[in-house]
Structure formats: structure tokens, C-alpha cells
Write an enzyme that holds these catalytic residues in place. Structure first.
Site, PDB file in Angstrom:
ATOM      1  N   SER A   4     146.711 -76.978  30.331  1.00  0.00           N
ATOM      2  CA  SER A   4     147.648 -77.400  31.332  1.00  0.00           C
ATOM      3  C   SER A   4     147.372 -76.965  32.662  1.00  0.00           C
ATOM      4  O   SER A   4     148.032 -77.598  33.625  1.00  0.00           O
ATOM      5  CB  SER A   4     149.071 -76.960  30.578  1.00  0.00           C
ATOM      6  OG  SER A   4     149.051 -75.507  30.672  1.00  0.00           O
ATOM      7  N   ASP A  26     158.588 -70.391  34.038  1.00  0.00           N
ATOM      8  CA  ASP A  26     157.079 -70.782  33.948  1.00  0.00           C
ATOM      9  C   ASP A  26     156.454 -69.837  35.130  1.00  0.00           C
ATOM     10  O   ASP A  26     156.520 -70.221  36.395  1.00  0.00           O
ATOM     11  CB  ASP A  26     156.956 -72.184  34.300  1.00  0.00           C
ATOM     12  CG  ASP A  26     155.555 -72.657  34.461  1.00  0.00           C
ATOM     13  OD1 ASP A  26     154.572 -71.637  34.165  1.00  0.00           O
ATOM     14  OD2 ASP A  26     155.273 -73.744  34.693  1.00  0.00           O
ATOM     15  N   HIS A  55     151.774 -72.210  35.340  1.00  0.00           N
ATOM     16  CA  HIS A  55     151.490 -73.287  36.344  1.00  0.00           C
ATOM     17  C   HIS A  55     151.815 -72.933  37.600  1.00  0.00           C
ATOM     18  O   HIS A  55     152.699 -72.328  38.011  1.00  0.00           O
ATOM     19  CB  HIS A  55     152.065 -74.533  35.798  1.00  0.00           C
ATOM     20  CG  HIS A  55     151.848 -74.350  34.229  1.00  0.00           C
ATOM     21  ND1 HIS A  55     152.772 -74.291  33.366  1.00  0.00           N
ATOM     22  CD2 HIS A  55     150.751 -74.861  33.810  1.00  0.00           C
ATOM     23  CE1 HIS A  55     152.157 -74.583  32.068  1.00  0.00           C
ATOM     24  NE2 HIS A  55     151.010 -75.008  32.358  1.00  0.00           N
TER      25      HIS A  55
END
Ligand SMILES: *[C@@H]1O[C@H](CO)[C@@H](O)[C@H](O)[C@H]1NC(C)=O
Ligand SMILES: *[C@@H]1O[C@H](CO)[C@@H](O)[C@H](O)[C@H]1NC(C)=O
Ligand SMILES: *[C@@H]1O[C@H](CO)[C@@H](O)[C@H](O)[C@H]1NC(C)=O
Ligand SMILES: *[C@@H]1O[C@H](CO)[C@@H](O)[C@H](O)[C@H]1NC(C)=O
Ligand SMILES: *[C@@H]1O[C@H](CO)[C@@H](O)[C@H](O)[C@H]1NC(C)=O
Length: 435
Positions: free
Chosen positions: A158, A409, A412
Site C-alpha cells: 500500500s 493511519d 501512509h
């Protein structure tokens, strides 16, 4: 759906984040842990005020002019001698505001502005490589000219997707694009391709978190184990390999989490598998090497081609629970010397350099004309704890007050955000003359 600590994966919300290498030897910084007990609003005011005292003493205007000068003064065609992997983040107001992520269809959980992230200081920095080397601002026309008529494929986890989406946004802000296809489940963003017709360029993303063929958890979240075939390219990109001119490979996170590894039909070992299965422990370093090796070999050919191996981009949970709303709330980059890269990050980075070197050695003398390069983002990513979506992976997360538990998160990057710099460096790599 993402690395196993990826936000939307409901099976992993209670996983401890300790497996997730912080990349830094911790030092007491910004009293973030203490701040965790203060309300978030207070935290924003007290702890990490964007006008921090650590700023260089120059006036913002002077700094801005200086930055602008340095970022456009580069030699056209790229700087052969520059090493972009070391450097520091320099304050540069508005530098990273380059596109509207909603318009280029990024994963909603990375569209921090849309989701209402109130502090936007993370968009005010540019990467200044060490030694005064200039890193020019991203130039979509230069990128598309450098890959005219070519198929650029991102293959990996990702973080590879984060970079691929950044590239589509950077290019799409300046040139018309067309979605060629994307996976049926539009929320997954696991397989897609865009075309940039003016230059005959296509950009694809292939979800292969181990790069090589994997079954189990990476295909179906409800499965516990990953079964990884170190001798076989991933299905999707393996089938398309002959059409790929520029491949950007990025994986590490899933290898750290572990899998059962195969060569052909034979199990050759495992990492983090249940002890009762009695598999030989192979760690994460050796499988990572083998995965890159299998991919580079599949992409070696007699026609010119470029394979770029991206290094590890670390997360910033730094020991805090990933379901805490304050897991990553820092609002400025780390400064040089504030934190040291820890050994796991250095080891993962060195593996990539070693495999690139080994691939060049293997092809020397042979007929292969595949050029292998390293995209070293470890240090610049590690310096950006402020660039992650944090709780702004959902729209207006505090619409109903501040809950005790909310997933953050911290892996990312927001789009736009620090990951755009990965593509600035990629452009310089692609513009360099072949060695
Ligand atoms: C201008 O940039 C150069 C190179 O990054 C740096 O050495 C110098 O200190 C900067 N000067 C100001 C006034 O910011
Ligand atoms: C660039 O710097 C990194 C980190 O210091 C180093 O590992 C790498 O070998 C350097 N690359 C080149 C081509 O000199
Ligand atoms: C991005 O574009 C959308 C739709 O065109 C618009 O509603 C939104 O305000 C824009 N966001 C920013 C940050 O400019
Ligand atoms: C798999 O087995 C083949 C044949 O024995 C061997 O050449 C190769 O190196 C092995 N690959 C891995 C990743 O162990
Ligand atoms: C693992 O080893 C133990 C002890 O030797 C044995 O009792 C058990 O059956 C083995 N398990 C498997 C799955 O082979």
C-alpha cells in the site's frame, strides 16, 4: 486491503503496533506521550504549534525566495552526481499543494484535506538533499517526456500504491488523463491503470504486497496466514511483465509481519508462523531479497527497461496504540539529529541496495539491458511523522466528539503530501543517463 496495520482492516484494529518498526531510536521528543492524555484541541495548541521555535531564524519571505531559487536552479536533464537519500526538510510555504486529491480519485482515507484535517503545515515543506544538491520541483511535462510511449508500473504494497496515486495526481493536474480500468471493488484501489494520451504513457498499479505470488491473507482478509511463493512473480504483473517499460517495486511491511514461504510446492520456511507448525524461521531479510531477486529476473530482458527498487518507508506509531486518536499527531517534520534511523530501517534499506548491486553484477556481460536503480526514501519518509492521515482517514472524525478509541493511519501519507517527493526523485532517476 493494505499492510496488516492498515486502517480499514477491521481484523487488525486490536493488533499491537510493536511489530511495526518505528525506524527511530526513541528520544523524549515533544512530550507526545504526555500530550496523549490532554485533549486533542489542547494538544494542537500547546504541544506542536506550527509556528514552532525551531524554525530557521531567516524571515519566511527570504526563505521562500531562497527555496524557490534553489528548487528551479537545477541543471536541466538532472544532476548525475546527486544523492537524494540524505538531506533535510526545509520550510517552504505551500510547496506541497500541487493537486486536489478528490479530483484524481485517491483512496478516500488519504484525502486529508477532504476529510477535514485542520492543520495544513505538512504541506509547507520541501526536501533539500545533502551537499546543496538541488531537487527540482515535480515537472509533469518532463516526467511524461522521459517516459514517452511507455508503460510505468508500480508493483507492491500500500506504500507503493500511495506513490502510484501521487504520480497519477501530479501528472493529471497538468495533462489530460483517462482511466483505462480499475478493480471491481472501487474502494480497494488494488489494480488500476491510467493513460496520458498526449504522450502515449500508461501508469498502472499492481497490488502485490510481497511482490511475488501470494495467496491467503493478502487476497482474503479473513485468512490468517500468507502463503508466499518466492520463485514466482505475482499473477497480475507477471502476466503483463513483457509490456512493462518502467517498474517501481516497493514492499517490506508485509514481509516484516510474516508469512509461510515456498519454493515450488515445497515449504522452505516461515516468519511469525504459529510455532506448532514447526517451520524453519527464515526472518524477513532473506525472503525480501528473494522476492526482489525473482522480480528483477522476470523483468530482465534484451530490450531497454528500467527497474526501480524503492526502499522502506516507515510508520510513526512509535509504540503508541494504533487505535488511539493521538497515535500520530506531530505537526512538524523531525529535524536533523532529532532522531536516528534505527537498525531495522537501515537493514531493510541496505537489502535493497545490495539486491540492486547484485542484479547489476548478474547482468554485466550478459545481453540484458535492464537498468536497475534504487529509490531511497527511507530517511526522508522517516523524518515526516506529521505527514500521515492520522485520524483524518475519515471525513470529519470529531463530528460527534473525541472518542477514546479511534484508529489512526500513521503509515501512509496524505495526498498531496510527503509521498509526492518520492516522485520528484523518481523523475530525476528517469532523466539520468543510463550507466
Ligand atoms: C538558502 O539555501 C541554501 C541551500 O539550501 C542554504 O545553505 C542557505 O542557508 C539558505 N539561506 C537562507 C537565507 O535561507
Ligand atoms: C547515497 O547515500 C546513501 C545513504 O548515505 C548510501 O547508502 C548510498 O550508497 C549512496 N548512493 C550512492 C550512489 O552513492
Ligand atoms: C477539490 O475539488 C472538489 C471537487 O471538485 C471540491 O469540492 C473541493 O473543495 C476541492 N478541494 C480543495 C482542497 O480545493
Ligand atoms: C528454489 O529451488 C531451485 C531449484 O532447487 C533453486 O535453484 C532456487 O535457488 C530455489 N529458490 C529459492 C528462493 O530458494
Ligand atoms: C511439531 O513437532 C512436535 C515435536 O517434535 C510434534 O509433536 C508435532 O507433531 C509437530 N507438528 C507438526 C505439524 O508437524
Amino acid at each position: 486491503m493494505g499492510a496488516s496495520y492498515q486502517p480499514l482492516d477491521s481484523h487488525n484494529h486490536h493488533k499491537p503496533s510493536s511489530k511495526n518498526p518505528p525506524c527511530f531510536v526513541s528520544k523524549p521528543v515533544c512530550a507526545l506521550l504526555a500530550c496523549g492524555f490532554v485533549s486533542l484541541a489542547l494538544l494542537h495548541l500547546l504541544c506542536c504549534s506550527p509556528a514552532g521555535a525551531q524554525r530557521p531564524a531567516f524571515s519566511p519571505l527570504l526563505q521562500y525566495i531562497n527555496n524557490t531559487y534553489y528548487s528551479v536552479s537545477s541543471v536541466p536533464g538532472g544532476d548525475e552526481g546527486c544523492n537524494y537519500s540524505e538531506g533535510r526538510w526545509v520550510w517552504s510555504p505551500g510547496y506541497a499543494r500541487r493537486y486536489n486529491a478528490t479530483e484524481c480519485n485517491v483512496k478516500e482515507s488519504h484525502d486529508c484535506l477532504r476529510n477535514g484535517r485542520p492543520d495544513t503545515g505538512y504541506l509547507d515543506w520541501r526536501w533539500q538533499p545533502a551537499g546543496g544538491c538541488p531537487l527540482p520541483a515535480f515537472d509533469a511535462g518532463a516526467f511524461l517526456s522521459a517516459v514517452r510511449g511507455k508503460h510505468v508500473a508500480f508493483i507492491g504494497d500500500s506504500m507503493a500504491r500511495n506513490q502510484a496515486q501521487s504520480l497519477v495526481c501530479l501528472l493529471g493536474a497538468a495533462f489530460p488523463s483517462r482511466l483505462v480500468y480499475r478493480d471491481a471493488d472501487q474502494h480497494k484501489h488494488n489494480f488500476w491503470r491510467y493513460a496520458f494520451p498526449a504522450h502515449g504513457v500508461t501508469v498502472s498499479f499492481y497490488w502485490n504486497p510481497f511482490i511475488v505470488k501470494a495467496t491467503g491473507k493478502s487476497e482474503d482478509e479473513s485468512v490468517r496466514e500468507n502463503h508466499v511463493h518466492l520463485d514466482t512473480p505475482g499473477d497480475g504483473w507477471g502476466a503483463d511483465a513483457d509490456t512493462i517499460d518502467v517498474a517501481v517495486l516497493g514492499a517490506s511491511h508485509w514481509l516484516l509481519n510474516g508469512a509461510i514461504y515456498y519454493n515450488g510446492s515445497e515449504v522452505i520456511g516461515a516468519h511469525n508462523a504459529p510455532a506448532e507448525l514447526n517451520y524453519t524461521g527464515v526472518g524477513y531479510a532473506w525472503p525480501l531479497k528473494m522476492a526482489y531477486r525473482t522480480a528483477v529476473e522476470r523483468l530482465s530482458s534484451s530490450r531497454p527497461r528500467t527497474v526501480v527498487l524503492a526502499t522502506f518507508s516507515p510508520a510513526h506509531f512509535e509504540g503508541r496504540p494504533s487505535d488511539s486518536p493521538t497515535a500520530c499527531t506531530k505537526m512538524e517534520p523531525y529535524e536533523e539529529g532529532e532522531k536516528e534511523l534505527d537498525w531495522i530501517c537501515r537493514e531493510l534499506r541496505d537489502i535493497v541496495y545490495d539486491e540492486a548491486e547484485a542484479a547489476r553484477a548478474r547482468s554485466a556481460g550478459g545481453g540484458a539491458t535492464t537498468r536497475v536503480e534504487v529509490l531511497d526514501v527511507t530517511k526522508l519518509a522517516a523524518m515526516r511523522p506529521d505527514g500521515h492521515p492520522s485520524v483524518y482517514m475519515h471525513r470529519d472524525p470529531f463530528a460527534h466528539g473525541v472518542p477514546e478509541r479511534m484508529y489512526s493511519d500513521c503509515l501512509h501519507f496524505c495526498l498531496p503530501g510527503p509521498v509526492d517527493t518520492f516522485n520528484e526523485i523518481l523523475l530525476q532517476i528517469l532523466r539520468r543517463k543510463r550507466r
